[in-house]
Design a protein around this motif. Structure first.
Motif: not given
Length: 457
Positions: A227-245
């Motif tokens: 997940v950490a490697q994929a985070l930079p390429d996620l759309p902003r809303p999905r990125k923020r949600l995934t970062e919190l998890m």
């Protein structure tokens, strides 16, 4: 003449939900008759559709219902008290916006055991829906499993785990509050078919869970591999949600957060890559004792990733299972085209296929997807389609229509007494006053009979 002016020379908005219809009138003339439009559904989709038809100058549902061009009528069951065909005879256009009141079944063995509930019914129970007031869920177990990871699933988890002092300040019903005060549930698992980057909830709901007093998160660190490697390429809303998890699952908590978690007596967790296989009964076969989950693997990536079953299963001991895998719309009138597989009315931009003058909006149009803003935009799109049809002449305006006058007569002949918006305000006022004595926003009336007594007093 702009479409909205032509439209509001006479529009009637109806709502369903065993409930309401709304009538709008204006003064401008259109050709030789006044256009009359009926909207069936009193939820967000119905009101947003109506809102857009009043030039977007109304910004709350109450203002919409109180608008000079709008009359509200409840206690009317479209499809039973009055048919859609009768509405079409009385109005130039009918917009169906009655939402999704059905449950999607899991289709697994054991789902009819005691202790297994649909999210719709469970939410209806603690929110005071009259049809759910007799639910009386058994909360005498340590672990609850919620199937589905959308906002509704998180809301249920929050209700199950919230301290009583917090719930007392909400409009949760008194019977539900009493049951939750005595609840033995201390652990809630929220299960999803796919992974952290496909979870269906929004960041607001997840943040409320992370910060819920008296609880600690229990996430499986291995679920976040890659997940950490994929985070930079996620759309902003999905990125923020995934970062919190990711932060809750992987990163060591700060000292004060660690202290808070160590004192917590309740826990919640997101479980990924799992599908329900069967609900396992207790020894005498009368109620749920556990749930068997099939372990999945993902094929593909991002939003398009598919959950594929493996041969692996795991059993989770629990006494409460809540299915939050989605709602579905129901057919309320056999004259309306309906796709039973998708549980929607077939349409193009809100225009019901092969049914001129018939439109739809909200979940009936798209299926149960998105958040409130999604419903708002899709309702606005339907309103625009109707106005375009008025402008282009595709909506038949060759004959005058009687509108609400004719329908009121039909209802009177059939012994149906509508509830007006001022009647509804009486119910609202009584509920608010009932709540004041206990410091709650309101204490809801729990039967239709009590509501009608107040409304017509």
């Amino acid at each position: 003449m702009p479409a909205f002016k032509k439209l509001f020379s006479g529009v009637t908005l109806w709502t369903w939900r065993r409930s309401r219809w709304i009538n709008r009138r204006g003064d401008a003339a259109f050709s030789s008759c006044r256009p009359k439009v009926c909207v069936v559904g009193s939820g967000p989709a119905g009101f947003y559709t109506a809102q857009h038809l009043i030039k977007n100058v109304i910004n709350t549902f109450t203002q919409t219902a109180k608008h000079a061009r709008c009359n509200f009528y409840g206690n009317v069951n479209v499809g039973k008290d009055v048919s859609v065909q009768e509405l079409q005879q009385a109005y130039h256009a009918v917009i169906l916006s009655y939402g999704a009141e059905g449950n999607r079944r899991m289709g697994i063995p054991g789902e009819d055991l005691a202790g297994v509930y649909s999210a719709k019914d469970f939410v209806g129970w603690y929110n005071g829906l009259p049809s759910c007031r007799e639910l009386s869920p058994d909360l005498n177990c340590d672990t609850a499993v919620i199937l589905g990871q959308g906002n509704v699933a998180l809301d249920i988890a929050r209700i199950l785990l919230s301290p009583t002092d917090i719930l007392k300040k909400t409009d949760i019903t008194h019977p539900a509050l009493e049951a939750l005060t005595e609840s033995k549930v201390r652990r809630v698992l929220i299960v999803g078919r796919r992974g952290p980057m496909q979870v269906a909830c929004t960041i607001k709901e997840l943040r409320e869970m992370v910060k819920l007093p008296g609880t600690r998160p229990e996430l499986v660190q291995a679920d976040f591999e890659g997940v950490a490697q994929a985070l930079p390429d996620l759309p902003r809303p999905r990125k923020r949600l995934t970062e919190l998890m990711f932060k809750a699952a992987v990163e060591p908590p700060a000292k004060d957060e660690q202290e808070r978690r160590s004192k917590a007596s309740r826990s919640w967790g997101l479980r990924f890559f799992r599908s329900p296989a069967m609900v396992l009964p207790n020894p005498d076969g009368t109620k749920a004792a556990a749930i068997r989950l099939a372990v999945n693997k993902l094929e593909g990536s991002g939003e398009a990733a598919r959950a594929v079953l493996t041969d692996e299963v795991e059993d989770v001991t629990c006494g409460l299972v809540i299915s939050s895998i989605g709602y579905k719309s129901l057919l309320i009138d056999s004259s309306v085209p309906f796709d039973s597989g998708k549980a929607i009315v077939p349409n193009q931009m809100g225009r019901v296929q092969q049914a001129p003058g018939l439109y739809c909006s909200g979940w009936l149009k798209t299926g149960p997807t998105g958040v409130i803003a999604t419903t708002m935009n899709n309702s606005f799109d339907t309103a625009r389609s109707l106005m375009e049809d008025l402008d282009s002449g595709n909506l038949d305006m060759s004959a005058a229509k009687s509108g609400a006058q004719h329908i009121r007569t039909l209802l009177e002949e059939r012994g149906v007494k509508p509830v007006t918006f001022s009647d509804w305000e009486k119910i609202d006022s009584v509920e608010v006053k009932r709540g004041e004595s206990t410091g709650k926003p309101r204490e809801k009336l729990l039967t239709v009979e009590n509501m009608l007594q107040v409304a017509w007093a």
